[in-house]
Scaffold this motif. Structure first.
Motif, PDB file in Angstrom:
ATOM      1  N   VAL A 283       7.485   0.487  -6.516  1.00 28.21           N
ATOM      2  CA  VAL A 283       7.519   0.704  -7.941  1.00 28.21           C
ATOM      3  C   VAL A 283       6.374   2.153  -8.118  1.00 28.21           C
ATOM      4  O   VAL A 283       6.956   3.061  -8.826  1.00 28.21           O
ATOM      5  N   LEU A 284       5.478   2.365  -7.367  1.00 27.11           N
ATOM      6  CA  LEU A 284       4.576   3.284  -7.399  1.00 27.11           C
ATOM      7  C   LEU A 284       5.533   4.668  -7.149  1.00 27.11           C
ATOM      8  O   LEU A 284       5.087   5.685  -7.641  1.00 27.11           O
ATOM      9  N   VAL A 285       6.066   4.807  -6.040  1.00 22.53           N
ATOM     10  CA  VAL A 285       7.075   5.749  -5.365  1.00 22.53           C
ATOM     11  C   VAL A 285       8.078   6.155  -6.371  1.00 22.53           C
ATOM     12  O   VAL A 285       8.069   7.554  -6.738  1.00 22.53           O
ATOM     13  N   LEU A 286       8.476   5.314  -7.080  1.00 16.62           N
ATOM     14  CA  LEU A 286       9.499   5.547  -8.109  1.00 16.62           C
ATOM     15  C   LEU A 286       8.992   6.216  -9.172  1.00 16.62           C
ATOM     16  O   LEU A 286       9.785   6.918 -10.215  1.00 16.62           O
ATOM     17  N   LEU A 287       7.812   5.631  -9.570  1.00 16.79           N
ATOM     18  CA  LEU A 287       7.133   6.280 -10.910  1.00 16.79           C
ATOM     19  C   LEU A 287       6.581   7.745 -10.774  1.00 16.79           C
ATOM     20  O   LEU A 287       6.461   8.431 -11.842  1.00 16.79           O
ATOM     21  N   GLN A 288       6.343   8.066  -9.288  1.00 16.73           N
ATOM     22  CA  GLN A 288       5.974   9.465  -9.394  1.00 16.73           C
ATOM     23  C   GLN A 288       6.903  10.481  -9.723  1.00 16.73           C
ATOM     24  O   GLN A 288       8.133  10.252  -9.643  1.00 16.73           O
ATOM     25  N   GLN A 289       6.166  11.619 -10.276  1.00 13.64           N
ATOM     26  CA  GLN A 289       7.202  12.825 -10.744  1.00 13.64           C
ATOM     27  C   GLN A 289       7.460  13.525  -9.373  1.00 13.64           C
ATOM     28  O   GLN A 289       7.237  13.896  -8.545  1.00 13.64           O
TER      29      GLN A 289
ATOM     30  N   GLN B  41       1.837  -8.738   2.122  1.00  7.36           N
ATOM     31  CA  GLN B  41       2.808  -7.684   2.634  1.00  7.36           C
ATOM     32  C   GLN B  41       3.858  -7.410   1.817  1.00  7.36           C
ATOM     33  O   GLN B  41       4.241  -6.221   1.316  1.00  7.36           O
ATOM     34  N   ILE B  42       4.548  -8.650   1.171  1.00 10.98           N
ATOM     35  CA  ILE B  42       5.691  -8.493   0.453  1.00 10.98           C
ATOM     36  C   ILE B  42       5.095  -7.849  -1.014  1.00 10.98           C
ATOM     37  O   ILE B  42       5.724  -6.826  -1.732  1.00 10.98           O
ATOM     38  N   LEU B  43       4.054  -8.271  -1.602  1.00  7.47           N
ATOM     39  CA  LEU B  43       3.641  -7.866  -2.879  1.00  7.47           C
ATOM     40  C   LEU B  43       3.185  -6.297  -2.580  1.00  7.47           C
ATOM     41  O   LEU B  43       3.684  -5.510  -3.500  1.00  7.47           O
ATOM     42  N   ILE B  44       2.555  -5.860  -1.522  1.00  7.28           N
ATOM     43  CA  ILE B  44       2.220  -4.434  -1.315  1.00  7.28           C
ATOM     44  C   ILE B  44       3.421  -3.561  -1.295  1.00  7.28           C
ATOM     45  O   ILE B  44       3.543  -2.559  -1.672  1.00  7.28           O
ATOM     46  N   CYS B  45       4.369  -4.263  -0.582  1.00  2.00           N
ATOM     47  CA  CYS B  45       5.790  -3.404  -0.527  1.00  2.00           C
ATOM     48  C   CYS B  45       6.498  -3.357  -1.830  1.00  2.00           C
ATOM     49  O   CYS B  45       6.812  -2.027  -2.360  1.00  2.00           O
ATOM     50  N   ALA B  46       6.488  -4.358  -2.617  1.00  7.61           N
ATOM     51  CA  ALA B  46       7.006  -4.093  -4.156  1.00  7.61           C
ATOM     52  C   ALA B  46       6.323  -3.279  -4.860  1.00  7.61           C
ATOM     53  O   ALA B  46       6.761  -2.275  -5.476  1.00  7.61           O
TER      54      ALA B  46
ATOM     55  N   LEU C 133      -3.430  -0.021   2.854  1.00  6.90           N
ATOM     56  CA  LEU C 133      -3.398  -1.561   2.910  1.00  6.90           C
ATOM     57  C   LEU C 133      -2.200  -2.146   3.609  1.00  6.90           C
ATOM     58  O   LEU C 133      -2.341  -3.115   4.334  1.00  6.90           O
ATOM     59  N   PHE C 134      -0.999  -1.466   3.340  1.00  3.77           N
ATOM     60  CA  PHE C 134       0.056  -1.718   4.141  1.00  3.77           C
ATOM     61  C   PHE C 134       0.163  -1.724   5.622  1.00  3.77           C
ATOM     62  O   PHE C 134       0.448  -2.681   6.296  1.00  3.77           O
ATOM     63  N   PHE C 135      -0.350  -0.758   5.927  1.00  5.82           N
ATOM     64  CA  PHE C 135      -0.864  -0.517   7.434  1.00  5.82           C
ATOM     65  C   PHE C 135      -1.660  -1.448   8.105  1.00  5.82           C
ATOM     66  O   PHE C 135      -1.326  -2.111   9.395  1.00  5.82           O
ATOM     67  N   ALA C 136      -2.759  -1.831   7.480  1.00  2.00           N
ATOM     68  CA  ALA C 136      -3.716  -2.689   8.009  1.00  2.00           C
ATOM     69  C   ALA C 136      -3.245  -4.064   8.031  1.00  2.00           C
ATOM     70  O   ALA C 136      -3.233  -4.761   8.999  1.00  2.00           O
TER      71      ALA C 136
END
Length: 127
Positions: A18-24, A9-14, A62-65
């Motif tokens: 990162v992915l949200v910050l990378l998006q345009q 869960q912690i790895l998915i959160c991190a 994956l986070f929700f599951a």
């Protein structure tokens, strides 16, 4: 098992952060640093926007599951007692161990004045 799911869960959160910050975004082009607009790039002709959004959506699923799995595991391992029952059992265990009953608290001698009250010294007054 719960510890493994918690680490996942912690790895998915991190990764989601990162992915949200990378998006345009609308004003910032952080995702454009990965070849936004070139048709021969790793992400295809539409750029990293669709690739990053698909990966973000997959990680969100994956986070929700994983959250549901953690909730199920924690609900199975908790005692099913109400708060009132827990407070009553604590108060019963505390009253059964009153201080002084088993001789662990020393008893102060009472002077023969008859009242049984101990004299309390006065605090010095400042002038």
């Amino acid at each position: 098992m719960a510890q493994i799911l918690l680490v996942v869960q912690i790895l998915i959160c991190a990764a989601l952060v990162v992915l949200v910050l990378l998006q345009q975004g609308r004003g910032a082009d952080a995702g454009a640093s990965f070849g936004g607009g070139s048709s021969g790039s790793l992400f295809g002709s539409r750029g990293p926007a669709s690739f990053l959004s698909k990966v973000t959506a997959g990680l969100a699923v994956l986070f929700f599951a994983n959250s549901l799995g953690l909730a199920y595991i924690s609900s199975q391992s908790i005692e099913r007692r109400s708060v009132v029952d827990r407070v009553q059992s604590q108060s019963v265990s505390e009253t059964s161990q009153m201080p002084g009953e088993d001789g662990d608290v020393p008893v102060l001698p009472v002077d023969g004045g008859g009242t049984g009250a101990l004299e309390v010294p006065q605090a010095p007054t400042s002038q």
